[in-house]
Design an enzyme around this catalytic site. Structure first.
Site, PDB file in Angstrom:
ATOM      1  N   SER A 142       0.858  -1.188   0.000  1.00  0.00           N
ATOM      2  CA  SER A 142       0.000   0.000   0.000  1.00  0.00           C
ATOM      3  C   SER A 142       0.889   1.231   0.000  1.00  0.00           C
ATOM      4  CB  SER A 142      -0.893   0.020   1.243  1.00  0.00           C
ATOM      5  OG  SER A 142      -1.532   1.274   1.401  1.00  0.00           O
ATOM      6  N   TYR A 155      -1.606  -0.976  10.430  1.00  0.00           N
ATOM      7  CA  TYR A 155      -1.688  -1.097   8.975  1.00  0.00           C
ATOM      8  C   TYR A 155      -0.388  -0.633   8.323  1.00  0.00           C
ATOM      9  CZ  TYR A 155      -3.857  -1.016   4.345  1.00  0.00           C
ATOM     10  OH  TYR A 155      -4.170  -1.260   3.027  1.00  0.00           O
TER      11      TYR A 155
END
Length: 249
Positions: A142, A155
């Site tokens: 990401s 995350y």
């Protein structure tokens, strides 16, 4: 690149919906025999029917269940040539309120399976013949590996870990005919385009938010048997957002 993966076998984690489903569908259209796992049985069965792929229910945080799914796919197809580690969860919460269990769960779902599947492939290919077989590992990271918002520690740690693990694995697989790369998506809409404003679109240098197909096409590019000189890299697919300087007005 249409049908350039005919005769190859692919396995995708978290392939039931969103980016994962887009990757499963693209691999099938490219000719690959495709299997995938997901924790969502209902969506997994629907995707399998629609794409013509094999579905194995599994929680990727359970290493035994994940390896059992890989073994089952091998029993059906003979081997796995392309591994796509896509499964992931995003849970944001204020730092002071984030439990250690929550942090560990994010790493167990997002990061650890990348190691588990790579180790499984290395063990399976650890023969003179196996080391010469075509192989690709593609990890989905990401843009949050280098950009963050408050409350995204778990995350961010998991996605940053994927980028670092990718180049480490590329070196570990250097004696194999296996490349290891990752893709860092930016804002990818999984079907909620009605809620995206014109401002949301315009802020992207490309003039729109991303779609699962954007990531799927990047997977096909990295999986192409001819692209064996791309190795250990992180391909950012974000419409140019990480190159945009932003100040508060």
């Amino acid at each position: 690149m249409l049908k350039n993966l005919t005769g190859k076998t692919a396995f995708v984690t978290g392939g039931a919906h969103g980016i994962g489903r887009g990757i499963v569908e693209a691999l099938r259209l490219a000719g690959a025999r495709t299997a995938f796992c997901d924790i969502n049985t209902e969506l997994g069965e629907a995707t399998a029917r629609a794409a013509g792929a094999d579905f194995y229910p599994a929680d990727v945080a359970d290493a035994d269940a994940l390896c059992n799914a890989l073994e089952a796919a091998c029993e059906r197809f003979g081997d796995i040539d392309i591994l796509v580690n896509n499964a992931g969860i995003s849970e944001f919460s204020p730092l002071a309120e984030t439990s250690l269990e929550q942090f560990d769960r994010i790493l167990a779902v997002n990061l650890r399976p990348v190691f588990v599947t790579a180790q499984w492939m290395a063990a399976r290919r650890n023969t003179p013949e196996g080391r010469t077989r075509y192989g690709r590992i593609i990890n989905i990271a990401s843009t949050r590996w280098l950009q963050s918002e408050p409350g995204s520690e778990g995350y961010a740690a998991s996605k940053g870990g994927i980028v670092s693990l990718t180049h480490a694995l590329a070196l570990s697989f250097s004696d194999y005919n296996v490349t290891v790369n990752c893709i860092s998506p930016g804002w990818i809409d999984n079907g909620n385009f009605g809620s995206i404003s014109e401002q949301d679109r315009r802020q992207h240098p490309s003039g729109r938010v991303g779609r699962p197909a954007d990531i799927a096409r990047a997977c096909l590019f990295l999986a192409d048997p001819k692209n064996d000189f791309i190795n250990g890299q992180n391909l950012v697919v974000d419409g140019g957002m990480t190159k945009k300087m932003i100040y508060c007005e």
